[in-house]
Design a protein around this motif. Structure first.
Motif, mmCIF file in Angstrom:
data_model
loop_
_atom_site.group_PDB
_atom_site.id
_atom_site.type_symbol
_atom_site.label_atom_id
_atom_site.label_comp_id
_atom_site.label_asym_id
_atom_site.label_seq_id
_atom_site.Cartn_x
_atom_site.Cartn_y
_atom_site.Cartn_z
ATOM 1 N N GLU A 33 0.828 -1.207 0.000
ATOM 2 C CA GLU A 33 0.000 0.000 0.000
ATOM 3 C C GLU A 33 0.861 1.254 0.000
ATOM 4 O O GLU A 33 0.563 2.228 -0.692
ATOM 5 C CB GLU A 33 -0.932 -0.003 1.206
ATOM 6 N N HIS A 34 1.939 1.238 0.774
ATOM 7 C CA HIS A 34 2.840 2.395 0.829
ATOM 8 C C HIS A 34 3.490 2.637 -0.531
ATOM 9 O O HIS A 34 3.577 3.777 -0.986
ATOM 10 C CB HIS A 34 3.904 2.188 1.893
ATOM 11 N N PHE A 35 3.926 1.574 -1.191
ATOM 12 C CA PHE A 35 4.522 1.716 -2.513
ATOM 13 C C PHE A 35 3.496 2.281 -3.497
ATOM 14 O O PHE A 35 3.814 3.118 -4.340
ATOM 15 C CB PHE A 35 5.056 0.374 -3.014
ATOM 16 N N GLY A 36 2.238 1.846 -3.390
ATOM 17 C CA GLY A 36 1.172 2.375 -4.238
ATOM 18 C C GLY A 36 0.956 3.861 -4.013
ATOM 19 O O GLY A 36 0.726 4.618 -4.964
ATOM 20 N N THR A 37 1.048 4.304 -2.774
ATOM 21 C CA THR A 37 0.914 5.726 -2.453
ATOM 22 C C THR A 37 2.057 6.525 -3.064
ATOM 23 O O THR A 37 1.843 7.585 -3.650
ATOM 24 C CB THR A 37 0.889 5.935 -0.929
ATOM 25 N N VAL A 38 3.269 6.015 -2.946
ATOM 26 C CA VAL A 38 4.436 6.695 -3.535
ATOM 27 C C VAL A 38 4.277 6.793 -5.047
ATOM 28 O O VAL A 38 4.532 7.837 -5.648
ATOM 29 C CB VAL A 38 5.745 5.962 -3.158
ATOM 30 N N LEU A 39 3.814 5.707 -5.665
ATOM 31 C CA LEU A 39 3.608 5.729 -7.117
ATOM 32 C C LEU A 39 2.548 6.747 -7.520
ATOM 33 O O LEU A 39 2.745 7.511 -8.460
ATOM 34 C CB LEU A 39 3.172 4.349 -7.612
ATOM 35 N N SER A 40 1.420 6.737 -6.826
ATOM 36 C CA SER A 40 0.330 7.647 -7.201
ATOM 37 C C SER A 40 0.731 9.105 -6.992
ATOM 38 O O SER A 40 0.321 9.982 -7.763
ATOM 39 C CB SER A 40 -0.955 7.323 -6.441
ATOM 40 N N ASP A 41 1.546 9.371 -5.973
ATOM 41 C CA ASP A 41 2.041 10.731 -5.752
ATOM 42 C C ASP A 41 2.947 11.196 -6.878
ATOM 43 O O ASP A 41 3.145 12.391 -7.067
ATOM 44 C CB ASP A 41 2.797 10.829 -4.425
ATOM 45 N N ASN A 42 3.515 10.242 -7.634
ATOM 46 C CA ASN A 42 4.433 10.565 -8.723
ATOM 47 C C ASN A 42 3.855 10.246 -10.097
ATOM 48 O O ASN A 42 4.596 10.091 -11.070
ATOM 49 C CB ASN A 42 5.758 9.827 -8.514
ATOM 50 N N GLY A 43 2.535 10.115 -10.189
ATOM 51 C CA GLY A 43 1.875 9.954 -11.477
ATOM 52 C C GLY A 43 1.700 8.535 -11.969
ATOM 53 O O GLY A 43 1.385 8.318 -13.129
ATOM 54 N N GLY A 44 1.871 7.538 -11.108
ATOM 55 C CA GLY A 44 1.698 6.149 -11.515
ATOM 56 C C GLY A 44 0.591 5.477 -10.740
ATOM 57 O O GLY A 44 -0.102 6.109 -9.941
ATOM 58 N N LYS A 45 0.437 4.181 -10.965
ATOM 59 C CA LYS A 45 -0.574 3.422 -10.229
ATOM 60 C C LYS A 45 -0.214 1.940 -10.246
ATOM 61 O O LYS A 45 0.521 1.471 -11.114
ATOM 62 C CB LYS A 45 -1.958 3.620 -10.808
ATOM 63 N N ILE A 46 -0.749 1.197 -9.277
ATOM 64 C CA ILE A 46 -0.602 -0.256 -9.250
ATOM 65 C C ILE A 46 -1.743 -0.848 -10.056
ATOM 66 O O ILE A 46 -2.908 -0.588 -9.778
ATOM 67 C CB ILE A 46 -0.612 -0.789 -7.806
ATOM 68 N N VAL A 47 -1.401 -1.620 -11.072
ATOM 69 C CA VAL A 47 -2.400 -2.260 -11.926
ATOM 70 C C VAL A 47 -2.900 -3.547 -11.272
ATOM 71 O O VAL A 47 -4.091 -3.845 -11.278
ATOM 72 C CB VAL A 47 -1.805 -2.564 -13.323
ATOM 73 N N ASP A 48 -1.977 -4.313 -10.676
ATOM 74 C CA ASP A 48 -2.335 -5.586 -10.051
ATOM 75 C C ASP A 48 -1.306 -5.888 -8.967
ATOM 76 O O ASP A 48 -0.139 -5.518 -9.093
ATOM 77 C CB ASP A 48 -2.328 -6.705 -11.095
ATOM 78 N N SER A 49 -1.725 -6.519 -7.904
ATOM 79 C CA SER A 49 -0.783 -6.935 -6.861
ATOM 80 C C SER A 49 -1.194 -8.295 -6.324
ATOM 81 O O SER A 49 -2.373 -8.634 -6.281
ATOM 82 C CB SER A 49 -0.731 -5.914 -5.721
#
Length: 81
Positions: A33-49
């Motif tokens: 979840e933390h990695f997903g937050t870091v990604l979304s803050d930088n313009g990305g997203k988790i597609v699947d986990s």
């Protein structure tokens, strides 16, 4: 692995995270979840986990023989990763 996509062309990445075995399952999943937050803050997203659970490693890493494994597919610009 190359995936065909249309529209917005951000690269797709696949990651395997290994967390120390002394973490609880909830803490290991919290890292995802933390990695997903870091990604979304930088313009990305988790597609699947996928959380794969505690597995034995082929060899010791920093004196650890087991670890929590998680697999992520992300859609993010390179600087976000």
């Amino acid at each position: 692995m190359r995936l065909e996509r249309s529209g917005d062309h951000m690269p797709l990445y696949e990651h395997v995270f290994i967390a120390r075995q002394d973490l609880s399952n909830a803490q290991a999943e919290g890292l995802i979840e933390h990695f997903g937050t870091v990604l979304s803050d930088n313009g990305g997203k988790i597609v699947d986990s996928e959380y794969w659970g505690v597995k034995t490693m082929a060899y010791k890493i920093n004196k650890n023989r087991k670890g929590h494994y998680a697999f992520l597919k992300t859609d993010a610009p390179a600087p976000a990763v």
